[in-house]
Structures are given as C-alpha cells and as structure tokens.
Design a protein around this motif. Structure first.
Motif, PDB file in Angstrom:
ATOM      1  N   ILE A   1       0.823  -1.340  -0.040  1.00  0.00           N
ATOM      2  CA  ILE A   1      -0.059   0.014   0.196  1.00  0.00           C
ATOM      3  C   ILE A   1       0.935   1.389   0.104  1.00  0.00           C
ATOM      4  CG2 ILE A   1      -1.582   1.308   1.455  1.00  0.00           C
ATOM      5  CD1 ILE A   1      -2.785  -1.398   2.315  1.00  0.00           C
ATOM      6  N   LEU A   2       1.920   1.249   0.945  1.00  0.00           N
ATOM      7  CA  LEU A   2       2.620   2.364   0.822  1.00  0.00           C
ATOM      8  C   LEU A   2       3.500   2.642  -0.374  1.00  0.00           C
ATOM      9  CD1 LEU A   2       3.969   2.242   4.531  1.00  0.00           C
ATOM     10  CD2 LEU A   2       2.289   3.744   3.677  1.00  0.00           C
ATOM     11  N   ARG A   3       3.930   1.618  -0.968  1.00  0.00           N
ATOM     12  CA  ARG A   3       4.553   1.721  -2.378  1.00  0.00           C
ATOM     13  C   ARG A   3       3.649   2.211  -3.382  1.00  0.00           C
ATOM     14  NH1 ARG A   3       9.549  -0.040  -1.868  1.00  0.00           N
ATOM     15  NH2 ARG A   3       9.983  -1.929  -0.454  1.00  0.00           N
TER      16      ARG A   3
ATOM     17  N   THR B   1     -11.391  14.263 -12.486  1.00  0.00           N
ATOM     18  CA  THR B   1     -12.360  13.131 -12.231  1.00  0.00           C
ATOM     19  C   THR B   1     -11.538  11.830 -11.757  1.00  0.00           C
ATOM     20  OG1 THR B   1     -14.114  13.863 -13.304  1.00  0.00           O
ATOM     21  CG2 THR B   1     -14.150  11.516 -12.665  1.00  0.00           C
ATOM     22  N   ASP B   2     -10.557  11.593 -12.642  1.00  0.00           N
ATOM     23  CA  ASP B   2      -9.481  10.334 -12.323  1.00  0.00           C
ATOM     24  C   ASP B   2      -8.736  10.615 -11.269  1.00  0.00           C
ATOM     25  OD1 ASP B   2     -10.560   9.409 -14.811  1.00  0.00           O
ATOM     26  OD2 ASP B   2      -8.503   9.804 -16.261  1.00  0.00           O
ATOM     27  N   TRP B   3      -8.376  11.910 -11.001  1.00  0.00           N
ATOM     28  CA  TRP B   3      -7.430  12.029  -9.791  1.00  0.00           C
ATOM     29  C   TRP B   3      -8.203  12.004  -8.645  1.00  0.00           C
ATOM     30  CZ3 TRP B   3      -2.781  10.854  -9.356  1.00  0.00           C
ATOM     31  CH2 TRP B   3      -1.709  11.024 -10.295  1.00  0.00           C
ATOM     32  N   SER B   4      -9.330  12.516  -8.566  1.00  0.00           N
ATOM     33  CA  SER B   4     -10.356  12.364  -7.379  1.00  0.00           C
ATOM     34  C   SER B   4     -10.618  11.066  -7.063  1.00  0.00           C
ATOM     35  CB  SER B   4     -11.850  13.241  -7.763  1.00  0.00           C
ATOM     36  OG  SER B   4     -12.666  13.129  -6.801  1.00  0.00           O
ATOM     37  N   ILE B   5     -10.657  10.125  -8.028  1.00  0.00           N
ATOM     38  CA  ILE B   5     -11.197   8.594  -7.861  1.00  0.00           C
ATOM     39  C   ILE B   5      -9.722   8.078  -7.240  1.00  0.00           C
ATOM     40  CG2 ILE B   5     -11.440   6.461  -8.864  1.00  0.00           C
ATOM     41  CD1 ILE B   5     -13.260   8.002 -10.825  1.00  0.00           C
ATOM     42  N   GLU B   6      -8.397   8.478  -7.828  1.00  0.00           N
ATOM     43  CA  GLU B   6      -7.458   7.905  -7.119  1.00  0.00           C
ATOM     44  C   GLU B   6      -7.134   8.481  -5.956  1.00  0.00           C
ATOM     45  OE1 GLU B   6      -3.637   6.021  -7.453  1.00  0.00           O
ATOM     46  OE2 GLU B   6      -5.161   5.910  -8.803  1.00  0.00           O
ATOM     47  N   LEU B   7      -7.331   9.638  -5.497  1.00  0.00           N
ATOM     48  CA  LEU B   7      -7.174  10.134  -4.175  1.00  0.00           C
ATOM     49  C   LEU B   7      -8.186   9.492  -3.216  1.00  0.00           C
ATOM     50  CD1 LEU B   7      -6.423  13.830  -5.003  1.00  0.00           C
ATOM     51  CD2 LEU B   7      -4.747  11.967  -4.408  1.00  0.00           C
ATOM     52  N   ARG B   8      -9.277   9.377  -3.533  1.00  0.00           N
ATOM     53  CA  ARG B   8     -10.231   8.740  -2.424  1.00  0.00           C
ATOM     54  C   ARG B   8      -9.900   7.255  -2.294  1.00  0.00           C
ATOM     55  NH1 ARG B   8     -15.408   8.884  -5.673  1.00  0.00           N
ATOM     56  NH2 ARG B   8     -14.553  10.462  -6.675  1.00  0.00           N
ATOM     57  N   THR B   9      -9.395   6.618  -3.283  1.00  0.00           N
ATOM     58  CA  THR B   9      -8.680   5.168  -3.173  1.00  0.00           C
ATOM     59  C   THR B   9      -7.558   5.152  -2.084  1.00  0.00           C
ATOM     60  OG1 THR B   9      -9.274   4.551  -5.349  1.00  0.00           O
ATOM     61  CG2 THR B   9      -7.607   3.098  -4.383  1.00  0.00           C
ATOM     62  N   ARG B  10      -6.561   6.260  -2.336  1.00  0.00           N
ATOM     63  CA  ARG B  10      -5.509   6.548  -1.484  1.00  0.00           C
ATOM     64  C   ARG B  10      -5.943   6.763  -0.069  1.00  0.00           C
ATOM     65  NH1 ARG B  10      -3.377   3.278  -3.841  1.00  0.00           N
ATOM     66  NH2 ARG B  10      -2.725   3.917  -5.586  1.00  0.00           N
TER      67      ARG B  10
ATOM     68  N   ARG C   1      -8.885   5.654   1.311  1.00  0.00           N
ATOM     69  CA  ARG C   1      -9.336   4.474   1.962  1.00  0.00           C
ATOM     70  C   ARG C   1      -8.235   3.534   2.260  1.00  0.00           C
ATOM     71  NH1 ARG C   1     -12.134   3.187  -2.904  1.00  0.00           N
ATOM     72  NH2 ARG C   1     -13.397   4.906  -2.859  1.00  0.00           N
ATOM     73  N   GLN C   2      -7.124   3.560   1.564  1.00  0.00           N
ATOM     74  CA  GLN C   2      -6.016   2.747   1.750  1.00  0.00           C
ATOM     75  C   GLN C   2      -5.279   3.177   3.244  1.00  0.00           C
ATOM     76  OE1 GLN C   2      -3.796   2.541  -1.940  1.00  0.00           O
ATOM     77  NE2 GLN C   2      -4.904   0.346  -2.253  1.00  0.00           N
ATOM     78  N   ARG C   3      -5.181   4.802   3.299  1.00  0.00           N
ATOM     79  CA  ARG C   3      -4.635   5.297   4.453  1.00  0.00           C
ATOM     80  C   ARG C   3      -5.269   4.571   5.863  1.00  0.00           C
ATOM     81  NH1 ARG C   3      -6.582   9.024   7.518  1.00  0.00           N
ATOM     82  NH2 ARG C   3      -8.059   9.652   6.327  1.00  0.00           N
ATOM     83  N   LYS C   4      -6.688   4.676   5.638  1.00  0.00           N
ATOM     84  CA  LYS C   4      -7.540   4.013   6.993  1.00  0.00           C
ATOM     85  C   LYS C   4      -7.280   2.322   7.002  1.00  0.00           C
ATOM     86  CE  LYS C   4     -11.015   7.347   6.056  1.00  0.00           C
ATOM     87  NZ  LYS C   4     -12.532   7.642   5.576  1.00  0.00           N
ATOM     88  N   LEU C   5      -7.083   1.865   5.927  1.00  0.00           N
ATOM     89  CA  LEU C   5      -6.664   0.287   6.026  1.00  0.00           C
ATOM     90  C   LEU C   5      -5.203   0.171   6.699  1.00  0.00           C
ATOM     91  CD1 LEU C   5      -7.190  -2.452   5.247  1.00  0.00           C
ATOM     92  CD2 LEU C   5      -6.228  -2.068   2.905  1.00  0.00           C
ATOM     93  N   VAL C   6      -4.206   1.209   6.394  1.00  0.00           N
ATOM     94  CA  VAL C   6      -2.944   0.889   7.112  1.00  0.00           C
ATOM     95  C   VAL C   6      -3.030   1.236   8.452  1.00  0.00           C
ATOM     96  CG1 VAL C   6      -0.993   2.403   7.172  1.00  0.00           C
ATOM     97  CG2 VAL C   6      -1.391   1.463   4.990  1.00  0.00           C
ATOM     98  N   SER C   7      -4.184   2.001   8.981  1.00  0.00           N
ATOM     99  CA  SER C   7      -4.373   2.076  10.370  1.00  0.00           C
ATOM    100  C   SER C   7      -4.724   0.977  10.931  1.00  0.00           C
ATOM    101  CB  SER C   7      -4.924   3.273  10.880  1.00  0.00           C
ATOM    102  OG  SER C   7      -6.497   3.271  10.254  1.00  0.00           O
TER     103      SER C   7
END
Length: 150
Positions: free
Chosen positions: A49-51, A78-87, A89-95
């Motif tokens: 995830i961090l990579r 729009t593409d970047w917005s989706i990418e940042l939302r995914t990131r 979610r992954q930030r929350k997953l890391v916690s």
C-alpha cells in the motif's frame, strides 16, 4: 515516506516463515509460527500500500492538471479524485493493519473482540485485519442495520 518503507523492511526481515507455509487447524492456534506468518502477511500488505502511495505522489508531481481543453481537464480531475479517494481508503486500511500488528504483539490477534473466541484461520487468511468471528460480524452488521433503520 521512504523512511517508513525502510522501517518496514527492517521489521519484515525479522520473521522466519517458509514461503510455502500456510497455517493449519492441525496445529495450536496462534502458535509462534502462525503469528510470524500473519505478521509477515500484514507487513507485506502495508508495504504494498505504501509503495502504491509513493507512486501516486510521484505521478501527481509529474502530471499537470492544466489541460487546455475543459473536457480533458474535467476528465483528469475526475480520475485524480477517484485515485485520491482510493488512497484515502488505503490510508485507513494502513491504520487497521497497524492495529492488527499491535494486537499481534499484545497476544490478542486472532481472537474475536466481542466473544473472545478464535477467529477462523480461513477468515484471517482472507481478511488479516479481522477483529470478529464471522458470526459476531454478522450480528454486528444486523444490529447496525436495525439502528440505521430506526
């Protein structure tokens, strides 16, 4: 961010688990070998995830959102917005991964936080951050749905 990845590499080198090892119900639940297996699995997941996050940051710095055409710009945003939302979610997953690693160190990993019963190895294999047995999770979700409907 690179410092975080270096720390992960230091920790992942500490475990000694065969690459072909899979936890089995025939052995003691959460024995040192199983703990090492899940620790490695969690660290590997976190590292991946961090990579990916580093790749997104690099791409954000390289790409410009200054498209000359309004339609192209809207599409890029729009593409970047989706990418940042995914990131996010992954930030929350890391916690959640960090919390699972803490539970491993405290000897609480693999046991349901509601009932105290062991979480099945199949569930932990599929969802290493699980904190409840399937039954407890289903009850929790039913109660959540009922309270939302009120």
């Amino acid at each position: 961010m690179a410092t975080v990845l270096n720390r992960i590499d230091e920790f992942t080198g500490a475990t000694d688990v065969d690459a072909d090892y899979r936890p089995s119900a025939n052995e003691a639940f959460m024995n040192p070998r199983q703990q090492a297996y899940f620790r490695q699995k969690l660290y590997d997941w976190k590292e991946a995830i961090l990579r990916e996050s580093l790749g997104t940051l690099s791409q954000l710095q390289i790409d410009s959102l200054r498209e000359p055409d309004l339609t192209d710009r809207a599409s890029s945003e729009t593409d970047w917005s989706i990418e940042l939302r995914t990131r996010d979610r992954q930030r929350k997953l890391v916690s959640k991964i960090d919390a699972a690693l803490r539970r491993l160190e405290e000897g609480e990993y693999g046991y349901c936080e509601v009932t105290g019963e062991p979480i099945s190895l199949q569930r932990l294999e599929a969802r290493p951050i699980a904190t409840m047995t399937v039954e407890a999770q289903e009850r929790h979700e039913r109660n959540e749905k009922v309270s939302r409907d009120d």
